[in-house]
Design an enzyme around this catalytic site. Structure first.
Site, PDB file in Angstrom:
ATOM      1  N   ASP A  37       0.902  -1.257  -0.102  1.00 13.16           N
ATOM      2  CA  ASP A  37      -0.162   0.089  -0.001  1.00 13.16           C
ATOM      3  C   ASP A  37       0.855   1.111  -0.082  1.00 13.16           C
ATOM      4  O   ASP A  37       2.063   1.120   0.447  1.00 13.16           O
ATOM      5  CB  ASP A  37      -1.017   0.206   1.218  1.00 13.16           C
ATOM      6  CG  ASP A  37      -2.213   0.760   0.896  1.00 13.16           C
ATOM      7  OD1 ASP A  37      -3.203   0.089   0.639  1.00 13.16           O
ATOM      8  OD2 ASP A  37      -2.110   2.043   0.913  1.00 13.16           O
ATOM      9  N   TYR A 156     -11.392   7.853 -14.647  1.00 14.31           N
ATOM     10  CA  TYR A 156     -11.923   6.443 -13.863  1.00 14.31           C
ATOM     11  C   TYR A 156     -12.088   5.548 -14.966  1.00 14.31           C
ATOM     12  O   TYR A 156     -11.789   4.398 -14.960  1.00 14.31           O
ATOM     13  CB  TYR A 156     -12.516   6.632 -12.873  1.00 14.31           C
ATOM     14  CG  TYR A 156     -12.772   5.448 -11.709  1.00 14.31           C
ATOM     15  CD1 TYR A 156     -11.851   5.024 -10.578  1.00 14.31           C
ATOM     16  CD2 TYR A 156     -13.970   4.623 -12.099  1.00 14.31           C
ATOM     17  CE1 TYR A 156     -12.246   3.968 -10.068  1.00 14.31           C
ATOM     18  CE2 TYR A 156     -14.070   3.570 -11.311  1.00 14.31           C
ATOM     19  CZ  TYR A 156     -13.244   3.265 -10.349  1.00 14.31           C
ATOM     20  OH  TYR A 156     -13.445   2.162  -9.688  1.00 14.31           O
TER      21      TYR A 156
HETATM   22  N1  LIG Z   1     -15.446   0.449  -3.699  1.00 14.99           N
HETATM   23  C1  LIG Z   1     -16.289   0.240  -4.987  1.00 14.99           C
HETATM   24  O1  LIG Z   1     -17.454   0.446  -4.942  1.00 14.99           O
HETATM   25  C2  LIG Z   1     -15.230  -0.136  -6.019  1.00 14.99           C
HETATM   26  C3  LIG Z   1     -16.238  -0.641  -7.179  1.00 14.99           C
HETATM   27  C4  LIG Z   1     -15.620  -0.816  -8.308  1.00 14.99           C
HETATM   28  C5  LIG Z   1     -14.162  -1.055  -8.303  1.00 14.99           C
HETATM   29  N2  LIG Z   1     -13.546  -0.802  -7.299  1.00 14.99           N
HETATM   30  C6  LIG Z   1     -12.144  -0.841  -7.291  1.00 14.99           C
HETATM   31  O2  LIG Z   1     -11.531  -1.674  -6.253  1.00 14.99           O
HETATM   32  C7  LIG Z   1     -10.134  -1.192  -5.817  1.00 14.99           C
HETATM   33  C8  LIG Z   1     -10.143  -0.948  -4.433  1.00 14.99           C
HETATM   34  O3  LIG Z   1     -11.150  -0.057  -4.050  1.00 14.99           O
HETATM   35  P1  LIG Z   1     -11.788   0.485  -2.617  1.00 14.99           P
HETATM   36  O4  LIG Z   1     -12.947   0.629  -2.415  1.00 14.99           O
HETATM   37  O5  LIG Z   1     -11.324  -0.980  -1.582  1.00 14.99           O
HETATM   38  O6  LIG Z   1     -10.876   1.614  -2.051  1.00 14.99           O
HETATM   39  P2  LIG Z   1     -10.047   1.948  -0.897  1.00 14.99           P
HETATM   40  O7  LIG Z   1      -9.671   3.543  -1.092  1.00 14.99           O
HETATM   41  O8  LIG Z   1     -10.790   1.573   0.315  1.00 14.99           O
HETATM   42  O9  LIG Z   1      -8.665   1.102  -0.820  1.00 14.99           O
HETATM   43  C9  LIG Z   1      -7.628   1.460  -1.831  1.00 14.99           C
HETATM   44  C10 LIG Z   1      -6.319   1.308  -1.211  1.00 14.99           C
HETATM   45  O10 LIG Z   1      -5.407   1.655  -2.271  1.00 14.99           O
HETATM   46  C11 LIG Z   1      -4.232   2.343  -1.623  1.00 14.99           C
HETATM   47  N3  LIG Z   1      -3.737   3.256  -2.733  1.00 14.99           N
HETATM   48  C12 LIG Z   1      -4.048   4.232  -3.292  1.00 14.99           C
HETATM   49  N4  LIG Z   1      -3.424   4.913  -4.250  1.00 14.99           N
HETATM   50  C13 LIG Z   1      -2.180   3.746  -4.125  1.00 14.99           C
HETATM   51  C14 LIG Z   1      -1.038   3.885  -4.888  1.00 14.99           C
HETATM   52  N5  LIG Z   1      -0.801   4.671  -5.653  1.00 14.99           N
HETATM   53  N6  LIG Z   1      -0.085   2.686  -4.848  1.00 14.99           N
HETATM   54  C15 LIG Z   1      -0.892   1.817  -3.879  1.00 14.99           C
HETATM   55  N7  LIG Z   1      -1.710   1.799  -2.886  1.00 14.99           N
HETATM   56  C16 LIG Z   1      -2.543   2.821  -3.229  1.00 14.99           C
HETATM   57  C17 LIG Z   1      -4.957   3.246  -0.538  1.00 14.99           C
HETATM   58  O11 LIG Z   1      -4.025   3.792   0.377  1.00 14.99           O
HETATM   59  C18 LIG Z   1      -6.083   2.137   0.150  1.00 14.99           C
HETATM   60  O12 LIG Z   1      -5.259   1.345   1.148  1.00 14.99           O
HETATM   61  C19 LIG Z   1      -9.712   0.028  -6.764  1.00 14.99           C
HETATM   62  O13 LIG Z   1      -9.148  -0.348  -7.803  1.00 14.99           O
HETATM   63  C20 LIG Z   1     -11.305   0.535  -7.180  1.00 14.99           C
HETATM   64  O14 LIG Z   1     -11.137   1.175  -8.405  1.00 14.99           O
HETATM   65  C21 LIG Z   1     -14.063  -0.280  -6.255  1.00 14.99           C
END
Ligand SMILES: NC(=O)c1ccc[n+]([C@@H]2O[C@H](COP(=O)([O-])OP(=O)(O)OC[C@H]3O[C@@H](n4cnc5c(N)ncnc54)[C@H](O)[C@@H]3O)[C@@H](O)[C@H]2O)c1
Length: 250
Positions: A37, A156
């Site tokens: 992370d 996005y």
């Molecule tokens: N939550 C949703 O509804 C949803 C829906 C579709 C897709 N996604 C995708 O799922 C994935 C995770 O989403 P989430 O909701 O768990 O998000 P989140 O923000 O809860 O977790 C994301 C994590 O990634 C880390 N992060 C951010 N930028 C980073 C970088 N440059 N390098 C390394 N780590 C980094 C953050 O610190 C965080 O711990 C993402 O790719 C998101 O686009 C999420």
């Protein structure tokens, strides 16, 4: 025997939300997990939970938008656990909603750098390492917005669509060498990030856009990811799998 005994996995963005759920699920089924992370303390907290539950994991600080960090994360996995078999390119970010005419160029670059470039950098080092280990599997975290659009989210939506194409190329190049690559497209998942950005009315409206009438959970996404990483998915590669509660069905 658990599904991932003696396997080593990297999960990027594993310190929160979906990545944390995937990291814990993989560890609970026997994998040694490198939780990476950009926030090392968040990754460490997930590692502490895994080890407290009897699993094996290590935290690694990585900004996926910096290619050298991807190389270092793979080297760390190999040095710590001997080989790399599985990778989940999960780290992703969004940006403030804006129309294309008003879109902030820096926001475009920032989102693309993590959501698309960062996955390419990951694959560039993970795929040869997994071939070297004798084979394995990769999941790239796209979104339902990798197949449908959403106004005001150009960077996005574009990055997640491109990620589906990148997944196909990875599969065409590496499946015969023993590495399957797939993409997963979650609908809106009930993570702190999604919930905190919405009013009660907006949340209700968003829930209604899913045929299931609710948001998904991180463990529902993790279940699909683990299936795709497992030997049960041995003939699945280069494809894109939705876990969206029917969001894209209309
Ligand atoms: N939550 C949703 O509804 C949803 C829906 C579709 C897709 N996604 C995708 O799922 C994935 C995770 O989403 P989430 O909701 O768990 O998000 P989140 O923000 O809860 O977790 C994301 C994590 O990634 C880390 N992060 C951010 N930028 C980073 C970088 N440059 N390098 C390394 N780590 C980094 C953050 O610190 C965080 O711990 C993402 O790719 C998101 O686009 C999420």
């Amino acid at each position: 025997m658990s599904r991932f005994d003696s396997k080593t996995a990297i999960v990027t963005g594993g310190g929160s939300g979906i990545g944390a759920a995937i990291s814990k699920a993989l560890a609970s089924e026997g994998a040694s997990v490198v939780v990476t992370d950009i926030k090392l303390d968040a990754a460490q907290s997930v590692v502490d939970q895994i080890t407290a539950a009897g699993g094996t994991a290590s935290a690694f600080e990585q900004n996926t938008a910096v290619w050298e960090h991807s190389e270092a994360a793979v080297a760390f996995a190999k040095d710590t656990y001997g080989a790399l078999h599985l990778a989940v390119n999960n780290a992703g970010i969004g940006a403030a909603p804006q129309t294309i005419g008003d879109y902030d160029i820096e926001a475009w670059d920032r989102v693309r750098a993590v959501d698309l470039d960062g996955v390419f950098y990951g694959l560039k080092f993970q795929l040869p390492a997994i071939v070297e280990a004798g084979g394995g599997a990769v999941v790239n975290m796209a979104s339902v917005l990798g197949t449908v659009g959403m106004a005001h989210n150009a960077a996005y939506v574009t990055s997640k669509h491109a990620l589906v194409g990148l997944t196909k190329v990875a599969a065409l190049e590496y499946t015969a060498q023993g590495v399957r690559t797939n993409a997963v497209g979650p609908g809106f998942i009930d993570t702190p990030l999604v919930r905190s950005g919405l009013s009660t009315e907006q949340l209700t409206a968003l829930e209604g856009e899913h045929a299931a009438g609710r948001l998904g959970t991180d463990s529902e996404v993790a279940a699909l990811v683990l299936f795709l990483l497992s030997p049960e998915a041995s003939f699945i590669s280069g494809s894109y799998h939705l876990v969206d509660g029917g969001y894209s069905a209309h």
